[in-house]
Design an enzyme around this catalytic site. Structure first.
Site: not given
Length: 273
Positions: A29, A95-96, A223, A252
Site C-alpha cells: 500500500w 507489506s499489506m 522498518d 520498509h
C-alpha cells in the site's frame, strides 16, 4: 492490457513476463505492480515466469466502491491463479500484500503453491488490539486516514520519508520519489482509505498456522512503518520451518534501497524449491 474479470465484475490488471516456474507478486500500500519491475525483470531474465497484479482499487485495476477486505483480496488472487492455471507457484507479498498471500493459503490451500515469501509484511498482525498489545497503536492509523482525507498527495509525499528511510541514512532518487507519488495517486481514494482499515485490524495469526510450504521472511531492521519485532520476527517464529533474513538498517521500502540483495535472495530461495 492483460486483465481478468472477477466474480463480482471487477477487472484486475496484471503483468505476465518470462517463462518457467511461476512467481506471483502482491504489492504494498498504496502502490501497484510497478513496484516490482526490478524484481520481475531480474527473475524473468533468470528463467522464471513472473506475474504481478494491481490490487482492486489500485493502478490499472477497476475501482469498485466495496471489496477492500482480505477475503476478497485472496479471492482475487485465487481467480488470477486459476485463470492462468498456475501450478507450483511461489507467492511473494510485500507489506499489506503479505496478508493477501497468507489469506490465500488460509482460504484456498497450497495445492498450487510451492513456496511463500513475506517481505516487510503486516503478518501476523499489524495494529494493536486487546490480544495483540505489541501492535502499532490504532491512533497511528487514525492519523493516516485523517492525512489522506485532508491532502492525499502531500501525505503520500511525506510518507515516503519513513517508507524509504531517508531520515535514517538511506538514499533514493528524485525519480523514485516521483514515481512512488504518481503510482499512489492512481489509486481510488476509497480503496486507499479502506485498505488502511483492513491492514490495521485483520488478524493473520490463524493464517500462519495454515502455511505448510517452504517460507522465506525478509524484513528491514529499521522498518519505521511495519515494525520488525511485532511482525516479521513473529511471523517467522509462527511459520513452521520458515527462513528469516533481516536486512541491517533497511527501511520498509527495501525492494528499492536493497534491490540487488533482495533479487539474489529471491533467486536463491526459488532455486531451493
Amino acid at each position: 492490457m492483460s486483465t481478468i474479470k472477477t466474480a463480482d465484475g471487477t477487472q484486475i490488471y496484471f503483468k505476465d513476463w518470462g517463462k518457467g516456474k511461476p512467481v506471483l507478486f502482491s504489492h504494498g500500500w498504496p502502490l501497484d505492480a510497478d513496484m516490482w519491475d526490478n524484481q520481475l525483470n531480474f527473475l524473468a531474465e533468470n528463467g522464471y515466469r513472473v506475474i504481478a497484479f494491481d490490487r482492486r482499487g489500485f493502478g490499472r485495476s477497476d475501482q469498485p466502491w466495496t471489496g477492500y477486505d482480505y477475503d476478497t483480496f485472496a479471492s482475487d488472487i485465487n481467480e488470477l491463479i486459476t485463470s492462468l492455471d498456475l501450478q507450483k507457484v511461489t507467492l511473494v507479498g510485500f507489506s499489506m500484500g503479505g496478508g493477501d498471500v497468507a489469506r490465500y493459503i488460509n482460504n484456498y490451500g497450497t495445492a498450487r503453491v510451492d513456496g511463500l515469501v513475506l517481505l516487510g509484511a503486516v503478518t501476523p498482525a499489524f495494529g494493536k488490539s486487546d490480544d495483540f498489545p505489541q501492535g502499532v497503536d490504532q491512533s497511528v492509523f487514525a492519523g493516516i486516514l485523517a492525512g489522506l482525507r485532508q491532502d492525499r498527495a502531500q501525505f503520500i509525499s511525506d510518507f515516503a520519508v519513513p517508507f524509504y528511510g531517508t531520515n535514517a541514512g538511506q538514499t533514493v532518487s528524485e525519480g523514485v520519489l516521483t514515481q512512488t507519488l504518481n503510482i499512489a495517486l492512481l489509486a481510488s481514494l476509497k480503496g486507499t482509505l479502506d485498505c488502511v482499515k483492513a491492514f490495521s485490524t485483520t488478524d493473520f495469526r490463524p493464517d500462519m498456522a495454515k502455511i505448510d510450504v517452504p517460507a522465506l521472511v525478509i524484513h528491514g531492521s529499521n522498518d519505521q512503518v511495519v515494525p520488525f519485532e511485532s511482525t516479521g520476527k513473529l511471523a517467522a517464529e509462527m511459520i513452521t520451518g520458515a527462513q528469516l533474513k533481516v536486512y541491517d538498517n533497511a527501511p520498509h521500502g527495501f525492494a528499492v534501497t536493497h534491490s540487488d540483495q533482495l533479487n539474489v535472495d529471491l533467486l536463491a530461495f526459488l532455486k531451493s524449491l
